[in-house]
Scaffold this active site. Sequence first.
Site, PDB file in Angstrom:
ATOM      1  N   HIS A 108       2.532 -45.848 -20.696  1.00 18.16           N
ATOM      2  CA  HIS A 108       2.981 -44.874 -19.701  1.00 18.16           C
ATOM      3  C   HIS A 108       1.842 -44.545 -18.750  1.00 18.16           C
ATOM      4  O   HIS A 108       0.725 -45.021 -18.900  1.00 18.16           O
ATOM      5  CB  HIS A 108       3.543 -43.615 -20.363  1.00 18.16           C
ATOM      6  CG  HIS A 108       2.582 -42.835 -21.197  1.00 18.16           C
ATOM      7  ND1 HIS A 108       2.037 -43.303 -22.378  1.00 18.16           N
ATOM      8  CD2 HIS A 108       2.072 -41.581 -21.040  1.00 18.16           C
ATOM      9  CE1 HIS A 108       1.235 -42.394 -22.899  1.00 18.16           C
ATOM     10  NE2 HIS A 108       1.236 -41.338 -22.096  1.00 18.16           N
ATOM     11  N   HIS A 110       0.144 -41.751 -17.861  1.00 21.47           N
ATOM     12  CA  HIS A 110      -0.926 -40.765 -18.024  1.00 21.47           C
ATOM     13  C   HIS A 110      -2.286 -41.453 -18.038  1.00 21.47           C
ATOM     14  O   HIS A 110      -2.456 -42.503 -18.645  1.00 21.47           O
ATOM     15  CB  HIS A 110      -0.716 -39.945 -19.298  1.00 21.47           C
ATOM     16  CG  HIS A 110       0.486 -39.053 -19.229  1.00 21.47           C
ATOM     17  ND1 HIS A 110       1.137 -38.591 -20.347  1.00 21.47           N
ATOM     18  CD2 HIS A 110       1.167 -38.536 -18.157  1.00 21.47           C
ATOM     19  CE1 HIS A 110       2.163 -37.828 -19.982  1.00 21.47           C
ATOM     20  NE2 HIS A 110       2.193 -37.777 -18.656  1.00 21.47           N
ATOM     21  N   ASP A 112      -5.026 -41.029 -19.493  1.00 19.20           N
ATOM     22  CA  ASP A 112      -5.715 -41.327 -20.750  1.00 19.20           C
ATOM     23  C   ASP A 112      -5.110 -42.547 -21.446  1.00 19.20           C
ATOM     24  O   ASP A 112      -5.545 -42.924 -22.532  1.00 19.20           O
ATOM     25  CB  ASP A 112      -5.730 -40.113 -21.689  1.00 19.20           C
ATOM     26  CG  ASP A 112      -4.345 -39.633 -22.093  1.00 19.20           C
ATOM     27  OD1 ASP A 112      -3.427 -39.695 -21.265  1.00 19.20           O
ATOM     28  OD2 ASP A 112      -4.192 -39.191 -23.246  1.00 19.20           O
ATOM     29  N   HIS A 113      -4.135 -43.205 -20.786  1.00 20.01           N
ATOM     30  CA  HIS A 113      -3.580 -44.465 -21.281  1.00 20.01           C
ATOM     31  C   HIS A 113      -3.689 -45.582 -20.238  1.00 20.01           C
ATOM     32  O   HIS A 113      -3.707 -46.752 -20.612  1.00 20.01           O
ATOM     33  CB  HIS A 113      -2.119 -44.281 -21.694  1.00 20.01           C
ATOM     34  CG  HIS A 113      -1.955 -43.401 -22.889  1.00 20.01           C
ATOM     35  ND1 HIS A 113      -1.716 -43.870 -24.155  1.00 20.01           N
ATOM     36  CD2 HIS A 113      -2.030 -42.050 -23.009  1.00 20.01           C
ATOM     37  CE1 HIS A 113      -1.637 -42.867 -25.008  1.00 20.01           C
ATOM     38  NE2 HIS A 113      -1.831 -41.741 -24.326  1.00 20.01           N
ATOM     39  N   HIS A 165       8.708 -38.493 -23.448  1.00 19.22           N
ATOM     40  CA  HIS A 165       7.358 -38.017 -23.128  1.00 19.22           C
ATOM     41  C   HIS A 165       7.139 -38.130 -21.628  1.00 19.22           C
ATOM     42  O   HIS A 165       6.703 -37.177 -20.966  1.00 19.22           O
ATOM     43  CB  HIS A 165       6.335 -38.828 -23.908  1.00 19.22           C
ATOM     44  CG  HIS A 165       4.925 -38.397 -23.696  1.00 19.22           C
ATOM     45  ND1 HIS A 165       4.451 -37.175 -24.119  1.00 19.22           N
ATOM     46  CD2 HIS A 165       3.876 -39.029 -23.109  1.00 19.22           C
ATOM     47  CE1 HIS A 165       3.175 -37.066 -23.808  1.00 19.22           C
ATOM     48  NE2 HIS A 165       2.804 -38.173 -23.183  1.00 19.22           N
ATOM     49  N   ASP A 189       2.552 -42.527 -26.758  1.00 17.75           N
ATOM     50  CA  ASP A 189       2.675 -41.095 -27.041  1.00 17.75           C
ATOM     51  C   ASP A 189       4.090 -40.686 -27.445  1.00 17.75           C
ATOM     52  O   ASP A 189       4.420 -39.498 -27.364  1.00 17.75           O
ATOM     53  CB  ASP A 189       2.243 -40.269 -25.823  1.00 17.75           C
ATOM     54  CG  ASP A 189       0.735 -40.125 -25.724  1.00 17.75           C
ATOM     55  OD1 ASP A 189       0.026 -40.691 -26.576  1.00 17.75           O
ATOM     56  OD2 ASP A 189       0.263 -39.466 -24.774  1.00 17.75           O
ATOM     57  N   HIS A 227      -2.978 -41.772 -30.401  1.00 19.67           N
ATOM     58  CA  HIS A 227      -3.948 -40.702 -30.632  1.00 19.67           C
ATOM     59  C   HIS A 227      -4.217 -40.512 -32.121  1.00 19.67           C
ATOM     60  O   HIS A 227      -3.370 -40.836 -32.968  1.00 19.67           O
ATOM     61  CB  HIS A 227      -3.429 -39.367 -30.083  1.00 19.67           C
ATOM     62  CG  HIS A 227      -3.380 -39.295 -28.593  1.00 19.67           C
ATOM     63  ND1 HIS A 227      -4.420 -38.793 -27.833  1.00 19.67           N
ATOM     64  CD2 HIS A 227      -2.413 -39.645 -27.713  1.00 19.67           C
ATOM     65  CE1 HIS A 227      -4.074 -38.837 -26.548  1.00 19.67           C
ATOM     66  NE2 HIS A 227      -2.863 -39.355 -26.456  1.00 19.67           N
TER      67      HIS A 227
END
Length: 321
Positions: A108, A110, A112-113, A165, A189, A227
């Site tokens: 996805h 975001h 942090d990905h 998400h 996530d 995570h």
Amino acid sequence: MVLDIVGDIGLFKLRYNLYARTWLGYLLYRKQLQRARHRYPDGHSTVQPRVFNGVKVLPIPVLLDNYSYLIIDTQSKLAVAVDPSDPRAVQAYIEKEGVTLVAILCTHKHWDHSGGNRELRRQNRGCRVYGNPQDGIAHLTHPLCHQDMVSVGRLQFQALATPGHTRGHMIYVLDGEPYKGPSCLFSGDVLFLSGCGRIFEGTPATMLNSLDLIMGLGDDTLLWPGHEYAEENLSFAGLVEPENVAREKKMQWVQQQRLEHRSTCPSTIGEEKTYNPFLRTHCLALQEALGPLPGPGGDAGPSRARLLEELRRRKDQHKGK
């Protein structure tokens, strides 16, 4: 995700939109990347690769609690990266393993990905970036639809749409048949060990459908989440199902792992069904533990989506992960 929960819903939505839909989110990601590199120069956890008859799965601890993954066909020396948020860390593994990075699978948008997509494409000529075009993933080159296949050497991944998400969230299932091993789910996530992702761009019903899709995978499928949330998630699960023996046993193992700063992944889908409350909305024990919840008409019993919504609400209050 790297966004903290706040009490005011309106302010929270504003902050989320700034993070997910503007370059302010990218700047925040860069700041957290630098902080994490300083705090954890060797990664936040000690990881153990898994090798299955010519296929190697390498978890890469990045940022403060994220995992990227490098999946290698050891015969062809071709590799696929999943959610490479720290390009420096992922590139170091690529060079150490002596492999060619052919593809990036992004779950996805975001940061942090997806934050490492551009730099890894620059350093690895011809590398393709796959993902759902509905999600606005940075530097996407090869859009995917639900059930599309991505093949690299003997690595055969199926992309499955799992919105909730984010609108365009996707998971990737590595088929175990070509290498006679367990299939592997790279869940981003949407699903964690004993947890699920927060519902930013969907409804509880949407997320429930995504979780039910995952429930349909084989019980021996290995779960590789985005995570390291295991200890926190199991702590919450203990509040809603305090008598769950499987959860207590898993918690003891996880606490020992984290005491030694070791990774807790992978688990299996079969394991998750026994202690992950977000996969247990059909279970009478969990329904009774949550207590009476009004159904859509006020008198009828709650739907599974309503149970999931209540679980997620309590988890958000417990801690914002």
